[in-house]
Design a protein around this motif. Structure first.
Motif, PDB file in Angstrom:
ATOM      1  N   TYR A 154       0.946  -0.594  -1.547  1.00  0.00           N
ATOM      2  CA  TYR A 154       1.759  -1.463  -1.016  1.00  0.00           C
ATOM      3  C   TYR A 154       2.651  -2.358  -1.839  1.00  0.00           C
ATOM      4  O   TYR A 154       2.442  -2.514  -2.867  1.00  0.00           O
ATOM      5  CB  TYR A 154       1.001  -2.330  -0.309  1.00  0.00           C
ATOM      6  CG  TYR A 154       0.272  -2.097   1.210  1.00  0.00           C
ATOM      7  CD1 TYR A 154      -0.808  -1.343   0.780  1.00  0.00           C
ATOM      8  CD2 TYR A 154       0.882  -2.356   2.263  1.00  0.00           C
ATOM      9  CE1 TYR A 154      -1.550  -1.019   2.034  1.00  0.00           C
ATOM     10  CE2 TYR A 154       0.106  -1.678   3.538  1.00  0.00           C
ATOM     11  CZ  TYR A 154      -1.046  -1.168   3.343  1.00  0.00           C
ATOM     12  OH  TYR A 154      -1.603  -1.016   4.515  1.00  0.00           O
ATOM     13  N   LYS A 198       6.904 -12.582   1.256  1.00  0.00           N
ATOM     14  CA  LYS A 198       6.923 -11.592   2.551  1.00  0.00           C
ATOM     15  C   LYS A 198       5.730 -11.120   2.478  1.00  0.00           C
ATOM     16  O   LYS A 198       4.763 -10.907   1.533  1.00  0.00           O
ATOM     17  CB  LYS A 198       8.050 -10.608   2.238  1.00  0.00           C
ATOM     18  CG  LYS A 198       9.459 -10.997   1.982  1.00  0.00           C
ATOM     19  CD  LYS A 198       9.827 -11.457   3.348  1.00  0.00           C
ATOM     20  CE  LYS A 198      11.664 -11.548   3.345  1.00  0.00           C
ATOM     21  NZ  LYS A 198      12.037 -12.041   4.534  1.00  0.00           N
ATOM     22  N   GLU A 199       5.512 -10.268   3.691  1.00  0.00           N
ATOM     23  CA  GLU A 199       4.083  -9.607   3.868  1.00  0.00           C
ATOM     24  C   GLU A 199       3.961  -8.530   3.111  1.00  0.00           C
ATOM     25  O   GLU A 199       5.445  -7.644   2.965  1.00  0.00           O
ATOM     26  CB  GLU A 199       3.730  -9.323   5.432  1.00  0.00           C
ATOM     27  CG  GLU A 199       4.688  -8.232   5.914  1.00  0.00           C
ATOM     28  CD  GLU A 199       6.163  -8.839   6.559  1.00  0.00           C
ATOM     29  OE1 GLU A 199       6.664  -9.788   6.073  1.00  0.00           O
ATOM     30  OE2 GLU A 199       6.612  -7.798   7.163  1.00  0.00           O
ATOM     31  N   PRO A 200       2.902  -7.741   2.806  1.00  0.00           N
ATOM     32  CA  PRO A 200       2.748  -6.433   2.074  1.00  0.00           C
ATOM     33  C   PRO A 200       3.499  -5.440   3.070  1.00  0.00           C
ATOM     34  O   PRO A 200       3.042  -5.463   4.325  1.00  0.00           O
ATOM     35  CB  PRO A 200       1.384  -6.414   1.719  1.00  0.00           C
ATOM     36  CG  PRO A 200       0.832  -7.747   1.831  1.00  0.00           C
ATOM     37  CD  PRO A 200       1.647  -8.465   2.910  1.00  0.00           C
ATOM     38  N   TYR A 228      -6.674 -11.671   6.561  1.00  0.00           N
ATOM     39  CA  TYR A 228      -6.673 -11.769   4.971  1.00  0.00           C
ATOM     40  C   TYR A 228      -5.862 -13.284   4.924  1.00  0.00           C
ATOM     41  O   TYR A 228      -5.207 -13.893   5.679  1.00  0.00           O
ATOM     42  CB  TYR A 228      -5.751 -10.848   4.276  1.00  0.00           C
ATOM     43  CG  TYR A 228      -6.221  -9.234   4.529  1.00  0.00           C
ATOM     44  CD1 TYR A 228      -5.988  -8.372   5.534  1.00  0.00           C
ATOM     45  CD2 TYR A 228      -7.121  -8.806   3.338  1.00  0.00           C
ATOM     46  CE1 TYR A 228      -6.253  -7.160   5.537  1.00  0.00           C
ATOM     47  CE2 TYR A 228      -7.729  -7.619   3.526  1.00  0.00           C
ATOM     48  CZ  TYR A 228      -7.228  -6.792   4.549  1.00  0.00           C
ATOM     49  OH  TYR A 228      -7.845  -5.479   4.475  1.00  0.00           O
ATOM     50  N   LEU A 274      -2.553 -13.695   6.559  1.00  0.00           N
ATOM     51  CA  LEU A 274      -2.098 -12.385   7.026  1.00  0.00           C
ATOM     52  C   LEU A 274      -2.715 -11.601   8.028  1.00  0.00           C
ATOM     53  O   LEU A 274      -4.148 -11.841   7.705  1.00  0.00           O
ATOM     54  CB  LEU A 274      -1.828 -11.551   6.008  1.00  0.00           C
ATOM     55  CG  LEU A 274      -0.844 -12.065   4.957  1.00  0.00           C
ATOM     56  CD1 LEU A 274      -1.109 -11.380   3.647  1.00  0.00           C
ATOM     57  CD2 LEU A 274       0.419 -11.990   5.498  1.00  0.00           C
ATOM     58  N   PHE A 324       1.137  -5.169   8.467  1.00  0.00           N
ATOM     59  CA  PHE A 324       0.901  -6.316   8.430  1.00  0.00           C
ATOM     60  C   PHE A 324       2.027  -6.957   9.459  1.00  0.00           C
ATOM     61  O   PHE A 324       3.165  -6.662   9.443  1.00  0.00           O
ATOM     62  CB  PHE A 324       0.966  -6.904   7.132  1.00  0.00           C
ATOM     63  CG  PHE A 324      -0.068  -6.837   6.198  1.00  0.00           C
ATOM     64  CD1 PHE A 324      -0.119  -5.577   5.183  1.00  0.00           C
ATOM     65  CD2 PHE A 324      -1.029  -7.769   5.947  1.00  0.00           C
ATOM     66  CE1 PHE A 324      -1.417  -5.535   4.574  1.00  0.00           C
ATOM     67  CE2 PHE A 324      -1.924  -7.499   4.972  1.00  0.00           C
ATOM     68  CZ  PHE A 324      -2.469  -6.383   4.742  1.00  0.00           C
ATOM     69  N   GLY A 325       1.379  -8.310   9.711  1.00  0.00           N
ATOM     70  CA  GLY A 325       2.446  -9.277  10.298  1.00  0.00           C
ATOM     71  C   GLY A 325       3.150 -10.129   9.265  1.00  0.00           C
ATOM     72  O   GLY A 325       2.682 -10.123   8.099  1.00  0.00           O
ATOM     73  N   ASN A 326       3.981 -11.024   9.676  1.00  0.00           N
ATOM     74  CA  ASN A 326       4.658 -11.939   8.668  1.00  0.00           C
ATOM     75  C   ASN A 326       3.584 -13.002   8.314  1.00  0.00           C
ATOM     76  O   ASN A 326       4.405 -13.519   7.332  1.00  0.00           O
ATOM     77  CB  ASN A 326       5.823 -12.552   9.598  1.00  0.00           C
ATOM     78  CG  ASN A 326       6.985 -11.523   9.972  1.00  0.00           C
ATOM     79  OD1 ASN A 326       7.039 -10.609   9.198  1.00  0.00           O
ATOM     80  ND2 ASN A 326       7.557 -11.779  11.003  1.00  0.00           N
TER      81      ASN A 326
END
Lengths: 107, 114
Positions: A36, A42-44, B35, B91, B105-107
């Motif tokens: 990833y 930010k999200e992965p 997570y 997350l 994943f979401g934001n």
């Protein structure tokens, strides 16, 4: 031994160079492997899955070595936009992430 | 866009308060994961569901944390009696049950406990 381990870096690499990261995992029964990319705050986001025979996606190549229990990511012809944190992820039932390797591409 | 949706995006709360976060996964995904991530660390596994069943919960997770997925669709994560150490990005991610399927994943929800 931690379940998934990565060198945290940072790796400071000149633009155009080739860079490689390794990630080791402890559970020999692990079934699936992923890389990833995560940008700051930010999200992965999935970069690529890792297949047993190795796989390539443009400038990115992923390899799996089950005997030594590691996966690797190779980035060729690095771009400034490759600067990010690269997370490896390993699945047995749940998916466990490493702490990530920070990469800085230098102009 | 039918990606993973989390809300709220940000939550500031005082120590001792309870907070609840929501996650709506990709609709055809039957697995949902929570997570927690702090600065300089990778995502730390908290718990995951297959449909409505909670299959595993991290042994590191305090009893103050609870998650539900009552109808096998959206999920909530509740933290009771928040502590400053709970400040983190939470997350949510979902995947299909297919072998080798990755997480999406979401934001995230950024929690700050003051």
């Amino acid at each position: 031994r931690k379940e998934v381990e990565q060198d945290p870096g940072p790796f400071n690499v000149p633009e155009g160079a080739t860079v490689a990261f390794n990630c080791t995992y402890s559970n020999s029964a692990s079934q699936s492997f992923f890389w990833y990319r995560q940008d700051c705050r930010k999200e992965p986001k999935l970069l690529m899955s890792v297949y047993s025979s190795g796989n390539e996606d443009g400038r990115f190549t992923a390899q799996l070595n089950r005997a030594s229990q590691y996966i690797s990511l190779l980035i060729r012809d690095s771009k400034l936009s490759d600067s990010a944190t690269y997370l490896c992820a390993v699945r047995d039932d749940k998916i466990i992430f490493g702490k990530g390797t920070r990469l800085h591409i230098l102009p | 866009d039918t990606g993973v949706s989390q809300n709220p995006r940000h939550k500031i709360t005082k120590r001792g308060q309870n907070v609840t976060f929501r996650c709506d996964p990709i609709s055809e995904h039957n697995r949902l994961y929570w997570y927690r991530q702090t600065l300089g660390q990778g995502p730390e596994f908290l718990t995951y569901f297959q449909n409505e069943a909670q299959l595993e919960k991290s042994r590191l997770l305090s009893d103050r944390f609870s998650a539900e997925r009552p109808k096998g669709s959206f999920s909530t994560l509740e933290i009771q009696r928040t502590e400053q150490g709970d400040s983190a990005m939470y997350l949510c991610a979902s995947s299909s049950g297919v072998h080798n399927s990755p997480l999406h994943f979401g934001n995230g929800t950024r929690l700050t406990v003051t």
